[in-house]
Write an enzyme that holds these catalytic residues in place. Structure first.
Site, PDB file in Angstrom:
ATOM      1  N   TYR A 141       0.680  -1.135  -0.101  1.00 22.79           N
ATOM      2  CA  TYR A 141       0.027  -0.013   0.087  1.00 22.79           C
ATOM      3  C   TYR A 141       0.752   1.189  -0.102  1.00 22.79           C
ATOM      4  CZ  TYR A 141      -4.574  -1.911   0.908  1.00 22.79           C
ATOM      5  OH  TYR A 141      -5.837  -2.475   0.632  1.00 22.79           O
ATOM      6  N   LYS A 191       2.749 -15.632   2.095  1.00 20.31           N
ATOM      7  CA  LYS A 191       3.192 -16.307   0.693  1.00 20.31           C
ATOM      8  C   LYS A 191       4.673 -16.421   0.565  1.00 20.31           C
ATOM      9  CE  LYS A 191       1.616 -17.809  -3.275  1.00 20.31           C
ATOM     10  NZ  LYS A 191       0.766 -18.861  -3.295  1.00 20.31           N
ATOM     11  N   ASP A 223      -3.199 -18.266   0.073  1.00 15.37           N
ATOM     12  CA  ASP A 223      -4.306 -19.133  -0.836  1.00 15.37           C
ATOM     13  C   ASP A 223      -5.104 -20.108  -0.050  1.00 15.37           C
ATOM     14  OD1 ASP A 223      -1.961 -20.199  -0.689  1.00 15.37           O
ATOM     15  OD2 ASP A 223      -1.672 -20.856  -2.780  1.00 15.37           O
ATOM     16  N   ASP A 247      -6.685  -6.973   3.948  1.00 12.06           N
ATOM     17  CA  ASP A 247      -7.652  -6.210   3.085  1.00 12.06           C
ATOM     18  C   ASP A 247      -8.527  -7.220   2.670  1.00 12.06           C
ATOM     19  OD1 ASP A 247      -9.216  -4.067   1.888  1.00 12.06           O
ATOM     20  OD2 ASP A 247      -8.033  -4.647   0.011  1.00 12.06           O
ATOM     21  N   ASP A 251     -12.500  -8.923   3.926  1.00  7.32           N
ATOM     22  CA  ASP A 251     -13.885  -8.889   3.165  1.00  7.32           C
ATOM     23  C   ASP A 251     -14.274 -10.293   2.944  1.00  7.32           C
ATOM     24  OD1 ASP A 251     -13.406  -6.191   2.668  1.00  7.32           O
ATOM     25  OD2 ASP A 251     -14.431  -6.415   0.628  1.00  7.32           O
TER      26      ASP A 251
END
Ligand code: IPM
Ligand code: MG
Length: 364
Positions: A141, A191, A223, A247, A251
Site C-alpha cells: 500500500y 506467501k 491461498d 484487506d 472482506d
C-alpha cells in the site's frame, strides 16, 4: 475532561451510517456522564470536490488533536481516473500513515440469530469468533518505488511489497497479546513460498512468538487461508496478516458474519501514556448502489463506536453495552436490506438506529 471525537462521514452511505452512529455515541455520553464533543469534517470525495484535496490540512490537523476518529467511507467513481494521490481513498490511507495507525483490528463473529440466513451451512459457521489483525501502514500500500511509466514504448506500472523487521515485530506483538486473552492461537498468513517479504514476515513472527510461550503459532499460506476461512472458520482465533492480504481476507470473512454491513474495525497506533488514539470505521465501503436512500445497515458503524469506547476511551462497560444492544436488535428480528432475502421486508437505517437506542434504554 472532554473527549474530542472527529467524525468524517465521507462518501456514499458514509453520512447515513455515521449519523446513526453519532446518535448512539451521544446517547452513551449523556447516560454515562461523559463530556463528548463531536466535530464533523469533510473527507474523501466530498473534500476532493470542495477543496481539491481528499484530506485537506485543516481536517488532518483536527484528526491529530482528536482522541478518536469515526469514519464512514471514502470512494467515488467520478474520480476513478484520477492519479492515486488524488483519489478519495487517499484520505483514509494518509490518515493511517500520518497518525501511525499500524494496527487494524477486524473482529468477525457469527450472530446466532443470523445463522439461517447465511449462504453457509449452520454447522460450519456456528460459534465463529475471529480477530483479524491486519498490518495497516506498510507493505504494498505504501511501498516505494511505485508508478506508471512507458519503457521502450511499452506501458508498465509497478508497486513494491516491502516490510521492515520492526513493522512486522510490532504488529505480531499485538496479535500475540490479543491471542493470549482469547483462545491462544495465532495464524500468521503469508506467501513465503513465493515472496521474500513473506519469508522475513515468517521469520520475525517466529522470533516474536518466543516471547509468548502460552500462545500457539501456525503459519498459513494466503491461498490456503482463503479456503480454510470458509471451509473451517471455527479453527481460527487470531489471524495475523499483511496490509494487502488482510484487506482481502477481511472482506471474505465478512460473509461469515452474515453481511459486511455488520463489521466494525479499529485502527490503532502505539499506546502513549495509557491512551490509544484510534480511527474507527465500518469495514463496508461506500455502497454507491444504495447511497442516499436510507437503506444502509448502520450496525457496523454503531459497533465501531463500541470499539472506540473499548480501545480509545477506556470504557469496556459501554462497549459491551452497545454490543449487547446490537445483539438484542438482531435477536428481535430487526433487519436491514442486506440481512433479508429478496422479497422480504426490511427496515431502513434510521429505524434500525432507533431500535438500537431502544435496546440501550431497556438495558439501563
Ligand atoms: C479497507 C478498504 C481500504 C483499504 C480502501 C478504501 C483504501 O478497502 O479499509 O479495507 O484497501 O484498506
Ligand atoms: Mg478493504
Amino acid at each position: 475532561m472532554t473527549h474530542v471525537i472527529v467524525a468524517l462521514p465521507g462518501d456514499g452511505i458514509g453520512p447515513e451510517v455515521i449519523a446513526a452512529a453519532v446518535e448512539v455515541l451521544k446517547w452513551c455520553g449523556r447516560h454515562h456522564g461523559l463530556e463528548l464533543e463531536v466535530r464533523t469534517f469533510p473527507a474523501g470525495g466530498t473534500a476532493l470536490e470542495r477543496y481539491g484535496d481528499p484530506l485537506p490540512d485543516f481536517v488532518l490537523a483536527a484528526c491529530r488533536e482528536a482522541d478518536a476518529i469515526l469514519v464512514g467511507a471514502a470512494g467515488d467513481s467520478r474520480f476513478d481516473s484520477n492519479p492515486a494521490r488524488m483519489r478519495p481513498e487517499q484520505a483514509l490511507l494518509r490518515l493511517r500513515k500520518e497518525l501511525g495507525l499500524y494496527t487494524n483490528l477486524r473482529p468477525v463473529k457469527t450472530h446466532p440469530s443470523l445463522l439461517d440466513t447465511s449462504p453457509f451451512k449452520k454447522s460450519i459457521i456456528e460459534n465463529v469468533d475471529i480477530m483479524i489483525v491486519r498490518e495497516l501502514t506498510g507493505g504494498i500500500y505504501f511501498g516505494e518505488p511505485r508508478g506508471t511509466e512507458r519503457r521502450s514504448g511499452v506501458r508498465c506500472a509497478y508497486n513494491m511489497e516491502i516490510y521492515h523487521d520492526y513493522e512486522i515485530e510490532r504488529i505480531a506483538r499485538v496479535a500475540f497479546q490479543l491471542a493470549g486473552e482469547r483462545s491462544r492461537l495465532v495464524t500468521s498468513v503469508d506467501k513465503s513460498n513465493v515472496m521474500e517479504s513473506s519469508l522475513l514476515w515468517r521469520t520475525v513472527v517466529e522470533e516474536v512468538a518466543l516471547e509468548y510461550p502460552g500462545v500457539e503459532l501456525e503459519h498459513m499460506l494466503v491461498d490456503n487461508c482463503s479456503m480454510q476461512l470458509i471451509s473451517r472458520p471455527r479453527h481460527f482465533d487470531v489471524l495475523l496478516s499483511t496490509n494487502l492480504f488482510g484487506d482481502i481476507l477481511s472482506d471474505e470473512a465478512a460473509v461469515l458474519a452474515g453481511s459486511i454491513g455488520l463489521l466494525p474495525s479499529a485502527s490503532l497506533g502505539a499506546p502513549a501514556e495509557g491512551v490509544r488514539k484510534g480511527l474507527y470505521e465500518p469495514v463496508h465501503g461506500t455502497a454507491p448502489d444504495i447511497a442516499g436512500r436510507g437503506q444502509a445497515n448502520p450496525l457496523a458503524a454503531i459497533s465501531s463506536v463500541a470499539l472506540m469506547f473499548r480501545y480509545s476511551l477506556g470504557r469496556e462497560d459501554i462497549a459491551r453495552r452497545i454490543d449487547a444492544a446490537v445483539e438484542t436488535c438482531l435477536l428481535q428480528g430487526h433487519r436491514t436490506a442486506d440481512l433479508v432475502s429478496a422479497g422480504e421486508g426490511a427496515m431502513g437505517t434510521r429505524a434500525m438506529a432507533a431500535r438500537v437506542l431502544e435496546a440501550l434504554e431497556v438495558g439501563l
